[in-house]
Scaffold this active site. Structure first.
Site, PDB file in Angstrom:
ATOM      1  N   GLY A 244       7.641  43.892  34.827  1.00 48.67           N
ATOM      2  CA  GLY A 244       6.353  43.756  34.525  1.00 48.67           C
ATOM      3  C   GLY A 244       5.892  44.157  33.485  1.00 48.67           C
ATOM      4  N   HIS A 245       4.658  43.864  33.052  1.00 51.84           N
ATOM      5  CA  HIS A 245       3.921  43.995  31.753  1.00 51.84           C
ATOM      6  C   HIS A 245       3.780  45.422  31.535  1.00 51.84           C
ATOM      7  CE1 HIS A 245      -0.372  43.658  33.545  1.00 51.84           C
ATOM      8  NE2 HIS A 245       0.490  44.187  34.436  1.00 51.84           N
TER       9      HIS A 245
END
Length: 345
Positions: A244-245
């Site tokens: 994920g970011h």
């Protein structure tokens, strides 16, 4: 490219016990190796194969009991020594030349923006697209279907297998390997829910892969909303992993297939995540943590521990819980019987 056992022992830094002039041509598994091949024993559960192997020599650790007459190379880390033997005996994998090579190593069927730069000895296959301002270091190898976005940077000796994607402004260090279908730097999964609708949050950050990172097939590493998503030096991914970011993964971690790590997670160095592990967002996992397969991490984890289960607890507890859960139907039957007995009393 054969070597005598004496030469191979010297090359690997191993102690030779056996026929010094025996010629070894290749490497093989302990069950299939023949008289001109070397194998290894790194797991004690396979030690019975020492009595049946036809291998010309076996790499073993000190103290392993072996049958008489078996040529041995004794070393502290047989698996690593076997890796080095594969390179010494069978060479580093060679890559095919690009189709349509005009002598520069860059295919005439690649699409390369005039402002992009490509280092010396880099190979570019057909149907590669390199956008404006992108820079590719020397000694890289880009297979068909690779796309390198605007102002992205690849260091030296990188290998991008077919259909790997590096989005705009993302950075790869030296000796990075992206296997087929990897996506580096797509938008992070970020939405603001307002009045019942999900509104996309702009993702303006980048992804940085440090030196010697290897990413398995069809993995996805999201760009940060702001700042960067970073994968530390020497970290290795298996296939089908999603990061994920804004997450930061430390150096020399190992992530097995089907791992999912949510956004804004911090993993320390030498973390091992088993297959299908999930990590919730905004958590910290300390250094040298080992996580059993199919575990779910829902809280911060201190360094130097083994955990498992969902939610994750200590590995010992997780194993006991799993064992207890193998016959819940019988346990339920016994409890109901006790309840009926108690009710009669």
């Amino acid at each position: 490219m054969g070597m005598t056992l004496q030469e191979l022992a010297r090359h690997l830094g191993a102690e030779l016990k056996g026929e010094a002039e025996a010629l070894i041509e290749r490497c093989a598994g302990i069950e299939t190796a023949g008289p001109d091949e070397i194998t290894f024993l790194a797991n004690a559960r396979y030690k019975d194969h020492l009595t049946t192997t036809r291998a010309g020599a076996v790499l073993v650790s000190p103290g392993i009991e072996c049958p008489d007459g078996l040529n041995l190379l004794i070393c502290k880390d047989p698996y690593f020594a076997f890796r080095n033997a594969v390179i010494a005996l069978q060479g580093v994998r060679t890559h095919p030349e690009p189709m349509g090579d005009d002598g520069t190593g860059v295919s005439t069927h690649a699409v390369i923006h005039p402002t992009a730069t490509i280092g010396a000895d880099t190979k570019v296959h057909p149907n590669v697209v390199i956008e404006a301002g992108a820079s590719i270091g020397s000694g890289c190898h880009l297979y068909p279907g690779v796309w390198v976005g605007t102002d992205a940077h690849l260091g030296e000796d990188c290998t991008l297998f077919p259909n790997a994607v590096v989005h705009e402004h993302c950075v790869l260090g030296d000796r990075v390997t992206l296997h087929a279908g990897v996506v580096v730097g797509n938008d992070g999964f970020g939405y603001a829910t307002h009045a019942g609708e999900h509104h996309k949050i702009p993702q303006h950050g980048i992804v940085v892969l440090e030196d010697d990172v290897e990413i398995g097939g069809n993995c996805v590493i999201e760009r940060a909303a702001m700042g960067e998503t970073r994968i530390g030096q020497g970290t290795k991914f298996a296939d089908l992993i999603s990061i994920g970011h804004g997450t930061s993964i430390g150096p020399h971690c190992l992530l097995v297939s089907l791992v999912g790590v949510a956004g804004s997670v911090n993993l320390g160095h030498h973390v091992v995540l088993g297959g299908q592990v999930g990590v919730a967002g905004h958590l910290t996992v300390g250094d040298c943590v080992q996580v059993l397969a199919q575990s779910g991490i829902a809280s911060d984890i201190p360094s130097d521990c083994q955990i498992g289960g969902a939610p994750a607890v200590s590995a010992d507890t997780a194993k006991r819980n799993a064992l207890a859960g193998t016959n819940l139907a019988e346990l339920f039957r016994r409890v109901k019987k006790l309840e009926r007995t108690a009710a009669k009393d």
